[in-house]
Design an enzyme around this catalytic site. Structure first.
Site, PDB file in Angstrom:
ATOM      1  N   VAL A  36       0.995  -1.176   0.018  1.00  0.00           N
ATOM      2  CA  VAL A  36      -0.020  -0.031   0.053  1.00  0.00           C
ATOM      3  C   VAL A  36       0.928   1.190  -0.005  1.00  0.00           C
ATOM      4  O   VAL A  36       1.525   1.617   1.280  1.00  0.00           O
ATOM      5  CB  VAL A  36      -0.882  -0.068   1.146  1.00  0.00           C
ATOM      6  CG1 VAL A  36      -1.712   1.138   1.186  1.00  0.00           C
ATOM      7  CG2 VAL A  36      -1.703  -1.267   1.270  1.00  0.00           C
ATOM      8  N   PRO A  37       1.206   1.772  -1.188  1.00  0.00           N
ATOM      9  CA  PRO A  37       2.396   2.699  -1.229  1.00  0.00           C
ATOM     10  C   PRO A  37       2.261   4.111  -0.969  1.00  0.00           C
ATOM     11  O   PRO A  37       2.194   4.927  -1.763  1.00  0.00           O
ATOM     12  CB  PRO A  37       2.596   2.680  -2.736  1.00  0.00           C
ATOM     13  CG  PRO A  37       1.024   2.427  -3.392  1.00  0.00           C
ATOM     14  CD  PRO A  37       0.197   1.548  -2.279  1.00  0.00           C
ATOM     15  N   CYS A  38       2.198   4.153   0.522  1.00  0.00           N
ATOM     16  CA  CYS A  38       2.154   5.416   1.139  1.00  0.00           C
ATOM     17  C   CYS A  38       3.385   6.312   1.013  1.00  0.00           C
ATOM     18  O   CYS A  38       3.460   7.623   0.915  1.00  0.00           O
ATOM     19  CB  CYS A  38       2.057   5.412   2.756  1.00  0.00           C
ATOM     20  SG  CYS A  38       3.077   4.170   3.445  1.00  0.00           S
ATOM     21  N   HIS A  39       4.518   5.638   0.298  1.00  0.00           N
ATOM     22  CA  HIS A  39       5.717   6.190   0.019  1.00  0.00           C
ATOM     23  C   HIS A  39       5.489   7.089  -1.137  1.00  0.00           C
ATOM     24  O   HIS A  39       6.509   8.155  -1.428  1.00  0.00           O
ATOM     25  CB  HIS A  39       6.846   5.419  -0.110  1.00  0.00           C
ATOM     26  CG  HIS A  39       6.750   4.501  -1.341  1.00  0.00           C
ATOM     27  ND1 HIS A  39       6.071   3.242  -1.144  1.00  0.00           N
ATOM     28  CD2 HIS A  39       7.030   4.428  -2.454  1.00  0.00           C
ATOM     29  CE1 HIS A  39       5.991   2.737  -2.225  1.00  0.00           C
ATOM     30  NE2 HIS A  39       6.750   3.220  -3.132  1.00  0.00           N
TER      31      HIS A  39
END
Length: 168
Positions: free
Chosen positions: A131-134
């Site tokens: 879950v690419p919060c970056h």
């Protein structure tokens, strides 16, 4: 065990950004935490070590870090408030190799003006990388808070940028 009881297990795998702890609840990935990650739950909640349910997750992470995977398709169990789950689901729509601002993410989920709330939900993301919060940055395009640290955030963005024409 009753019908509502859950079973949690975990394992730790090595990655180019350091050790990653994978947590499964009833056999479904419910956590992916970096070493010394801010807002990580107490390790006592991870359950016993068991490498069993994580083979596909490990394979997909290895492919991602090798630059051979741009999207993950492992089942996820996202545990949080309704708003947090909306944010985390929307994060999976941020394209690989690109970034969105917190405001863009707030607009995307139909909550314009909620960029601070989106930022708080982003910071509580229980399944980093997948879950690419970056991929979320400040309105000015600068890197802002990241539970795994700004250095790791930059490493992940650099990995995804390789072969991509532009970051924004």
């Amino acid at each position: 065990m009753t019908a509502t009881a859950t079973s949690r297990v975990h394992t730790t795998v090595l990655s180019p950004i350091g050790p990653l702890t994978l947590v499964a609840t009833d056999g479904i990935l419910s956590g992916l935490y970096m070493d010394a990650q801010r807002h990580a739950p107490d390790e006592a909640t991870f359950g016993p070590r068991d490498h069993g349910p994580f083979g596909d997750v490990e394979l997909q992470l290895a492919e991602y870090f090798a630059g051979d995977r741009t999207d993950f398709d492992v089942p996820l169990r996202l545990e949080g408030t309704e708003f947090q789950r909306r944010v985390w689901t929307a994060l999976r729509e941020v394209p690989y190799g690109r970034t969105w601002s917190y405001g863009q993410l707030a607009d995307h989920i139909g909550s314009p003006g909620a960029s601070r709330a989106v930022g708080l939900a982003n910071g509580r993301n229980p399944i980093a990388i997948i879950v690419p919060c970056h991929r979320v940055v400040g309105a000015d395009g600068k890197l802002t808070g990241y539970g795994g640290g700004l250095e790791r955030k930059q490493q992940l963005l650099d990995l995804e940028r390789d072969g991509s024409d532009r970051l924004f």
